[in-house]
Design an enzyme around this catalytic site. Structure first.
Site, PDB file in Angstrom:
ATOM      1  CB  THR A 189      -9.941 -24.366  -0.898  1.00  0.00           C
ATOM      2  OG1 THR A 189      -9.246 -25.585  -0.580  1.00  0.00           O
ATOM      3  CG2 THR A 189      -9.004 -23.179  -0.698  1.00  0.00           C
ATOM      4  CG  ASN A 246      -5.853 -32.024   3.719  1.00  0.00           C
ATOM      5  OD1 ASN A 246      -5.984 -32.164   4.929  1.00  0.00           O
ATOM      6  ND2 ASN A 246      -6.159 -32.967   2.838  1.00  0.00           N
ATOM      7  CB  CYS A 285      -0.927   0.010   1.209  1.00  0.00           C
ATOM      8  SG  CYS A 285      -1.913  -1.497   1.349  1.00  0.00           S
TER       9      CYS A 285
HETATM   10  P1  FAD Z   1      -0.323  -9.845  -1.593  1.00  0.00           P
HETATM   11  O1  FAD Z   1      -0.147  -8.963  -0.435  1.00  0.00           O
HETATM   12  O2  FAD Z   1      -0.260  -9.244  -2.957  1.00  0.00           O
HETATM   13  O3  FAD Z   1       0.753 -10.989  -1.484  1.00  0.00           O
HETATM   14  C1  FAD Z   1       0.803 -12.010  -2.415  1.00  0.00           C
HETATM   15  C2  FAD Z   1       2.242 -12.456  -2.531  1.00  0.00           C
HETATM   16  O4  FAD Z   1       2.246 -13.765  -3.061  1.00  0.00           O
HETATM   17  C3  FAD Z   1       3.053 -11.618  -3.508  1.00  0.00           C
HETATM   18  O5  FAD Z   1       4.164 -11.032  -2.865  1.00  0.00           O
HETATM   19  C4  FAD Z   1       3.472 -12.590  -4.597  1.00  0.00           C
HETATM   20  O6  FAD Z   1       4.800 -12.376  -5.014  1.00  0.00           O
HETATM   21  C5  FAD Z   1       3.363 -13.914  -3.891  1.00  0.00           C
HETATM   22  N1  FAD Z   1       3.065 -15.022  -4.786  1.00  0.00           N
HETATM   23  C6  FAD Z   1       2.123 -15.093  -5.746  1.00  0.00           C
HETATM   24  N2  FAD Z   1       2.125 -16.283  -6.332  1.00  0.00           N
HETATM   25  C7  FAD Z   1       3.105 -17.001  -5.745  1.00  0.00           C
HETATM   26  C8  FAD Z   1       3.583 -18.308  -5.937  1.00  0.00           C
HETATM   27  N3  FAD Z   1       3.055 -19.118  -6.851  1.00  0.00           N
HETATM   28  N4  FAD Z   1       4.609 -18.722  -5.167  1.00  0.00           N
HETATM   29  C9  FAD Z   1       5.148 -17.905  -4.212  1.00  0.00           C
HETATM   30  N5  FAD Z   1       4.722 -16.654  -4.006  1.00  0.00           N
HETATM   31  C10 FAD Z   1       3.702 -16.209  -4.754  1.00  0.00           C
HETATM   32  N6  FAD Z   1      -5.292  -2.109   0.112  1.00  0.00           N
HETATM   33  C11 FAD Z   1      -5.841  -1.322   1.050  1.00  0.00           C
HETATM   34  O7  FAD Z   1      -6.685  -1.791   1.812  1.00  0.00           O
HETATM   35  N7  FAD Z   1      -5.477  -0.007   1.178  1.00  0.00           N
HETATM   36  C12 FAD Z   1      -4.542   0.548   0.371  1.00  0.00           C
HETATM   37  O8  FAD Z   1      -4.214   1.730   0.514  1.00  0.00           O
HETATM   38  C13 FAD Z   1      -3.957  -0.256  -0.638  1.00  0.00           C
HETATM   39  N8  FAD Z   1      -3.042   0.268  -1.490  1.00  0.00           N
HETATM   40  C14 FAD Z   1      -2.470  -0.540  -2.426  1.00  0.00           C
HETATM   41  C15 FAD Z   1      -1.529   0.002  -3.285  1.00  0.00           C
HETATM   42  C16 FAD Z   1      -0.931  -0.786  -4.242  1.00  0.00           C
HETATM   43  C17 FAD Z   1       0.064  -0.199  -5.172  1.00  0.00           C
HETATM   44  C18 FAD Z   1      -1.261  -2.166  -4.325  1.00  0.00           C
HETATM   45  C19 FAD Z   1      -0.613  -3.045  -5.348  1.00  0.00           C
HETATM   46  C20 FAD Z   1      -2.210  -2.712  -3.493  1.00  0.00           C
HETATM   47  C21 FAD Z   1      -2.820  -1.902  -2.529  1.00  0.00           C
HETATM   48  N9  FAD Z   1      -3.788  -2.413  -1.676  1.00  0.00           N
HETATM   49  C22 FAD Z   1      -4.365  -1.612  -0.727  1.00  0.00           C
HETATM   50  C23 FAD Z   1      -4.247  -3.808  -1.782  1.00  0.00           C
HETATM   51  C24 FAD Z   1      -3.547  -4.701  -0.785  1.00  0.00           C
HETATM   52  O9  FAD Z   1      -2.181  -4.509  -0.886  1.00  0.00           O
HETATM   53  C25 FAD Z   1      -3.923  -6.137  -1.079  1.00  0.00           C
HETATM   54  O10 FAD Z   1      -5.310  -6.274  -0.976  1.00  0.00           O
HETATM   55  C26 FAD Z   1      -3.266  -7.108  -0.119  1.00  0.00           C
HETATM   56  O11 FAD Z   1      -1.885  -6.972  -0.153  1.00  0.00           O
HETATM   57  C27 FAD Z   1      -3.658  -8.534  -0.510  1.00  0.00           C
HETATM   58  O12 FAD Z   1      -2.973  -9.450   0.282  1.00  0.00           O
HETATM   59  P2  FAD Z   1      -2.640 -10.890  -0.283  1.00  0.00           P
HETATM   60  O13 FAD Z   1      -1.902 -11.607   0.777  1.00  0.00           O
HETATM   61  O14 FAD Z   1      -3.854 -11.504  -0.842  1.00  0.00           O
HETATM   62  O15 FAD Z   1      -1.694 -10.627  -1.519  1.00  0.00           O
END
Ligand code: FAD
Length: 569
Positions: free
Chosen positions: A292, A296, A60
């Site tokens: 899901t 598991n 973020c």
């Molecule tokens: P992520 O935090 O994206 O983490 C997923 C991780 O999994 C990534 O680092 C990726 O590299 C890794 N990954 C993916 N596939 C694989 C694989 N096959 N093997 C190993 N690793 C893998 N939300 C807000 O609420 N407020 C905000 O102000 C806000 N600002 C944002 C600004 C930006 C620029 C971005 C991109 C997002 C923003 N968000 C914001 C959204 C928020 O960051 C996401 O909703 C949140 O990070 C989602 O969490 P997550 O764990 O699902 O995915």
């Protein structure tokens, strides 16, 4: 989100070898899950696989790093693999991508992205938190140098370098959602001239158009060119260097760099290849414990479908708060606790060059899409604190509530000060299934510099109560072109002369008591003033004298926003 009534048993524990929990993705959802699980269970082995070079970084914060508001890249690193190891005994393998899941063997294939070497890793429990990937529309030029998406620290580093090395002066942001707008703000901080190309006729698509209108006007005053209602056709290289973004309309927007911010798509390849159930919105289907279709495997964050608690529909909501909470719920569930994720209500905020835009719950267009018709809305424009105390700034607020029970359905607000505080209060009320009566009664902080004895939240509740009680029958501005009601403007003549709704007549509130007999009793009278207050008084007065009066909620200010949003003639 599917809704299995009873939680399924957690996978059986083998007491001789520790249970092995593998987590794919080490940022918001994955890191939260790992840390919470360790706090609940010292006996499990926890391994996090993260494809990128960093774990638990502040995605973020990335736009602000581009804008140099966050100067030191290290500030974005919330935790390190060493910290996870020392503090939580969690092993984090960075630059390791999980490329496949063998559900029958309960193994994943993990590939070291530096060496390309893959290996199998055993699991008892698997958690997927791979997030969502920026959408790259398959259009000519989207892969040209100088075209960027913003998801990772290296992405923002590349944008910073590009701006510095190319001495970039102009940028086009494709997509006017919250990441796009945060990029607009930060590119302006870097002194670039910025244009926004947005397919919809408004920015901030979750908002109703009239609530986005003040934001669009504000952006225009800050010199941002808005090319709205126009999609991306292609990106071309410009003779002599640089790029040109060509819109579907044929408009050509020159740019030294282009940011693609047209939305994100759940990263479901792993889940799909493994045969996990996906939902209609393209996310992984999970139950309320974030499990899901495979008992598991859990999934959390941007990759899952969740239930919208207001419409009851399944949705995807790529926001950090839900991802963190889901990571925690999954950890509790893995540890054998029957914790449930309650669903989402889409509370969000964005700040753009000093203006704050926030919303919670359903929008009017969302309700209509979901087929909900039994709702009402009020608009108001109160000061963020007492008007008499210097510096009061208006908050433009819209409240949606169900009829006749008054349950709060959603709220949107725009303003320079105090916006997110009001939306947070309303969000909390929604969480507790609150009604407009609860808002009217809410006991909130008041001293002149912070609020008002009737806080904007109270006022919103009171207005809505007036509607429900029949004290303030409202007319819908959207019906303006379809009514034969008399339009009555109760502002003072100089205000009327400065601009009014077509065909409206002017009878100021200050003269109402002496002149009301001039008005027809056999016709509906729709009344407006500047923000709704004087019209409310006039509505009450006329109703008590036998007139069919209705208030056009939010007054001329709302009318102008509706007009700017293309919703009023
Ligand atoms: P992520 O935090 O994206 O983490 C997923 C991780 O999994 C990534 O680092 C990726 O590299 C890794 N990954 C993916 N596939 C694989 C694989 N096959 N093997 C190993 N690793 C893998 N939300 C807000 O609420 N407020 C905000 O102000 C806000 N600002 C944002 C600004 C930006 C620029 C971005 C991109 C997002 C923003 N968000 C914001 C959204 C928020 O960051 C996401 O909703 C949140 O990070 C989602 O969490 P997550 O764990 O699902 O995915």
């Amino acid at each position: 989100m599917s809704h299995q009534a009873d939680p399924q048993p957690t996978p059986s524990r083998n007491t001789s070898t520790p249970r092995r929990v593998l987590i794919v993705g080490g940022v918001a959802g994955g890191a939260s899950c790992a840390a919470r699980l360790r706090r609940l269970d010292e006996s499990v082995e926890i391994v996090v696989f993260e494809r990128g070079p960093y774990v638990s970084f502040a995605n973020c914060g990335l736009p602000y790093y581009v804008g140099n508001v966050i100067v030191d890249e290290r500030s974005l690193l919330v935790a390190s693999p060493e910290m996870f190891r020392a503090r939580f005994n969690v092993e984090v393998q960075i630059e390791t991508e999980v490329t496949g899941i063998d559900r029958s063997a309960r193994t994943v294939t993990a590939r070291d992205v530096r060496t390309g070497v893959s290996r199998a890793e055993r699991y008892n429990v698997l958690v997927l938190s791979p997030g969502a990937a920026p959408i790259r529309p398959p259009l000519p030029g989207v892969d040209l140098p100088g075209v960027f998406a913003v998801r990772t620290i290296p992405d923002s580093r590349r944008i910073r370098s590009w701006i510095a090395e190319r001495r970039a002066r102009t940028a086009v942001v494709v997509g006017g959602g919250f990441i796009g707008l945060e990029m607009v703000e930060n590119l302006l901080h870097r002194d670039l001239a910025v244009a926004v190309l947005e397919k919809l006729p408004q920015v901030m698509p979750p908002l109703d158009p009239e609530m986005a209108a003040p934001l669009m006007q504000y952006l225009a005053t800050k010199g941002v060119r808005l090319q709205l209602g126009d999609g991306l056709a292609r990106i071309e290289e410009r003779d002599g260097g640089g790029l040109v973004v060509v819109a579907e309309s044929g408009a050509r927007l020159p740019a030294d760099l282009v940011i693609l911010a047209v939305g994100v798509r759940p990263e479901t390849t792993l889940a799909k290849d493994a045969g996990l159930q996906l939902g209609p919105r393209g996310g992984i289907v999970v139950d309320a414990q974030m499990r899901t279709s495979d008992p598991n495997i859990w999934a959390v964050g941007d990759v899952v479908e969740v239930q919208d608690v207001l419409t009851g529909q399944d949705t995807v909501l790529p926001l950090a708060g839900p991802a963190n909470r889901q990571g925690r719920v999954a950890a509790e569930s893995i540890a054998g606790r029957a914790t449930h994720f309650r669903g989402v209500q889409a509370t969000a905020v964005v700040g753009v060059l000093g203006l704050t835009v926030a919303s919670t719950g359903a929008s009017e267009k969302g309700l209509r899409r979901a087929g909900v018709t039994s709702f009402q809305k009020v608009y108001l424009h109160p000061g963020h604190h007492a008007r008499y105390y210097p510096g009061a700034r208006p908050i433009h607020l819209k409240l949606l509530f169900s009829v006749p029970d008054g349950r709060i359905l959603g709220a949107q607000a725009v303003g320079l000060e105090g916006v997110e505080k009001r939306i947070d209060v309303i969000a909390t009320a929604i969480q507790f299934n609150g009604t407009v009566h609860d808002l009217a009664e809410a006991e909130l902080c008041y001293a002149p510099q912070f609020g008002a004895a009737k806080d904007p939240v109270n006022l919103a509740g009171m207005l809505a109560e007036n509607v429900l009680k029949g004290d303030m029958p409202v007319a819908d501005w959207l019906e303006l072109g379809r009514t034969d009601a008399l339009l009555l403007d109760v502002r003072e003549p100089d205000e009327f002369a400065g601009g009014h709704v077509a065909h409206a007549i002017n009878l100021p509130l200050s003269q109402m008591r002496s002149r009301y007999v001039e008005l027809p009793k056999d016709r509906d009278i729709w009344i407006y003033c500047r923000v709704g207050q004087r019209a409310y008084y006039a509505t009450r007065f006329l109703a008590q004298h036998g007139y069919r009066s209705r208030n056009l909620s939010g007054g001329y200010m709302t009318y102008e926003a509706l007009k700017a949003g293309g919703l009023a003639p």
